[in-house]
Enzyme design. Sequence first.
Site, PDB file in Angstrom:
ATOM      1  CG  ASP A   1      -2.418   1.130   1.081  1.00 39.72           C
ATOM      2  OD1 ASP A   1      -2.538   1.200   0.276  1.00 39.72           O
ATOM      3  OD2 ASP A   1      -1.873   1.817   2.263  1.00 39.72           O
ATOM      4  CG  HIS A   2      -0.285   5.172   0.229  1.00 44.07           C
ATOM      5  ND1 HIS A   2      -0.701   5.853  -0.790  1.00 44.07           N
ATOM      6  CD2 HIS A   2      -1.395   4.417   0.651  1.00 44.07           C
ATOM      7  CE1 HIS A   2      -2.223   6.048  -0.286  1.00 44.07           C
ATOM      8  NE2 HIS A   2      -2.630   4.804   0.568  1.00 44.07           N
TER       9      HIS A   2
ATOM     10  CD  GLU B   1      -3.007   8.171  -4.735  1.00 46.38           C
ATOM     11  OE1 GLU B   1      -2.764   6.931  -3.717  1.00 46.38           O
ATOM     12  OE2 GLU B   1      -3.361   8.969  -4.239  1.00 46.38           O
TER      13      GLU B   1
ATOM     14  CG  HIS C   1      -5.941   7.314   3.939  1.00 44.62           C
ATOM     15  ND1 HIS C   1      -5.149   8.545   2.218  1.00 44.62           N
ATOM     16  CD2 HIS C   1      -5.181   6.925   3.282  1.00 44.62           C
ATOM     17  CE1 HIS C   1      -5.289   7.463   1.377  1.00 44.62           C
ATOM     18  NE2 HIS C   1      -5.481   6.873   1.936  1.00 44.62           N
ATOM     19  N   GLY C   2      -7.596   7.657   7.116  1.00 44.37           N
ATOM     20  CA  GLY C   2      -7.380   8.222   8.879  1.00 44.37           C
ATOM     21  C   GLY C   2      -9.754   8.638   9.145  1.00 44.37           C
TER      22      GLY C   2
ATOM     23  CB  ILE D   1     -11.162  -0.753   4.397  1.00 47.68           C
ATOM     24  CG1 ILE D   1     -12.619  -0.208   3.871  1.00 47.68           C
ATOM     25  CG2 ILE D   1     -12.056  -0.672   6.164  1.00 47.68           C
ATOM     26  CD1 ILE D   1     -13.675  -1.469   3.780  1.00 47.68           C
TER      27      ILE D   1
HETATM   28  O1  G3H Z   1      -3.547   4.979   3.835  1.00 51.74           O
HETATM   29  C1  G3H Z   1      -2.590   4.656   5.114  1.00 51.74           C
HETATM   30  C2  G3H Z   1      -3.099   3.274   5.637  1.00 51.74           C
HETATM   31  O2  G3H Z   1      -4.040   3.565   6.197  1.00 51.74           O
HETATM   32  C3  G3H Z   1      -1.860   2.504   6.276  1.00 51.74           C
HETATM   33  O3  G3H Z   1      -1.498   3.653   7.476  1.00 51.74           O
HETATM   34  O4  G3H Z   1       0.948   4.123   7.410  1.00 51.74           O
HETATM   35  O5  G3H Z   1      -0.056   3.915   9.101  1.00 51.74           O
HETATM   36  O6  G3H Z   1       0.421   2.072   8.639  1.00 51.74           O
HETATM   37  P1  G3H Z   1      -0.175   3.028   8.108  1.00 51.74           P
HETATM   38  P1  13P Z   2      -8.900   4.452   5.358  1.00 50.45           P
HETATM   39  O1  13P Z   2      -7.851   5.525   6.998  1.00 50.45           O
HETATM   40  O2  13P Z   2     -10.033   5.715   4.886  1.00 50.45           O
HETATM   41  O3  13P Z   2      -9.268   3.410   5.954  1.00 50.45           O
HETATM   42  O4  13P Z   2      -8.236   4.824   4.554  1.00 50.45           O
HETATM   43  C1  13P Z   2      -7.021   4.053   4.425  1.00 50.45           C
HETATM   44  C2  13P Z   2      -6.069   3.240   2.999  1.00 50.45           C
HETATM   45  O5  13P Z   2      -7.033   4.200   1.902  1.00 50.45           O
HETATM   46  C3  13P Z   2      -4.875   2.907   2.687  1.00 50.45           C
HETATM   47  O6  13P Z   2      -4.046   2.855   1.964  1.00 50.45           O
HETATM   48 ZN    ZN Z   3      -4.798   4.729   1.025  1.00 52.79          ZN
END
Ligand code: G3H
Ligand code: 13P
Ligand code: ZN
Length: 330
Positions: A93-94, A145, A189-190, A276
Amino acid sequence: MVSYKELGLVNSREIFKKAITGQYAVPAFNFNDMEQLQAIVQACVEESSPVILQVSSGARKYANQTLLRYMAQGAVEYAKELGKNIPVVLHLDHGDTFELCKSCIEYGFSSVMIDGSHHPYNENVELTRKVVEYAHKYDVTVEGELGVLAGIEDEVVAEHHTYTQPEEVEDFVSKTGVDSLAISIGTSHGANKFKPDQCTRDANGVLVPPPLRFDILEEVERRIPGFPIVLHGASSVSPKYVEIINTNGGKLKDAIGIPEEQLRRAAKSAVCKINIDSDGRLAMTAAIRQTFNEHPEWFDPRQYLGPAREWLKELYKHKVVSVLGSAGKA
Ligand code: G3H
Ligand code: 13P
Ligand code: ZN
């Protein structure tokens, strides 16, 4: 180099194809620890849903990438043991650099996101194209993205949305060769997706956030028909969990998410992956805070992580059955 295929994982190509035709979205649940993973697998097996196990670079630092890879392999075997061989994707992710994506591919990830959305357009294209070129050699799928979500993406904090410009999507997709595209249509996010002054109030005085920009989504779909679209920042931030957290010592303020009705609508469109994370964090924290309050004498982590796992499982089942529509599609 470990191929994800040896671990029993799949890439996202086939499951996205089915999700678009079947008008549902595949859940992408973030995980960092064993209880979250157990809850995800149990829920998706019981509801027969395909699943994307999502690992942020923060999660990778927290849990260790070797452990995460074996945990994902364990998830595949655990699902079989529970009686259902559901498709499981292990997704970065990201990802923010080529090197991170390459390393994840070498460690057994079946899918990676390269998030170049904070870069100028041409740099985003170049970075994404480079990751795709490498990933496709190993049959690993890539998410790119376009557009920036407000809120926190790992260490990057954006004050405001930059909505995806539909005029850019055909060019981006054809120049980069990505397999799916995350777009920005008003999610973030968040747990604090909107400020109260951005919202209106319904007849009961409950805050109603501004609607997602479905017009942008529709224009994107028109320009790249049938192409898999991804929604980040798609937690609903249920008032139920926020209230439990706050009545048990927490101090969450102005927690506002995306109404489920809008996510249901998105899932029926070309959106075939819905991310999510925050909702899981809230459910887990609510369960642990409540358990601590009710049983201050308990100190065995299983006594509070056990309920947290149950609450998570219930949440994930709700998502796949009632929001994303992926139940029964494994
Ligand atoms: O997009 C962000 C996700 O919610 C991951 O969050 O970098 O705190 O693990 P994190
Ligand atoms: P939320 O913070 O809405 O759960 O989004 C998570 C997300 O996009 C992870 O890449
Ligand atoms: Zn995300």
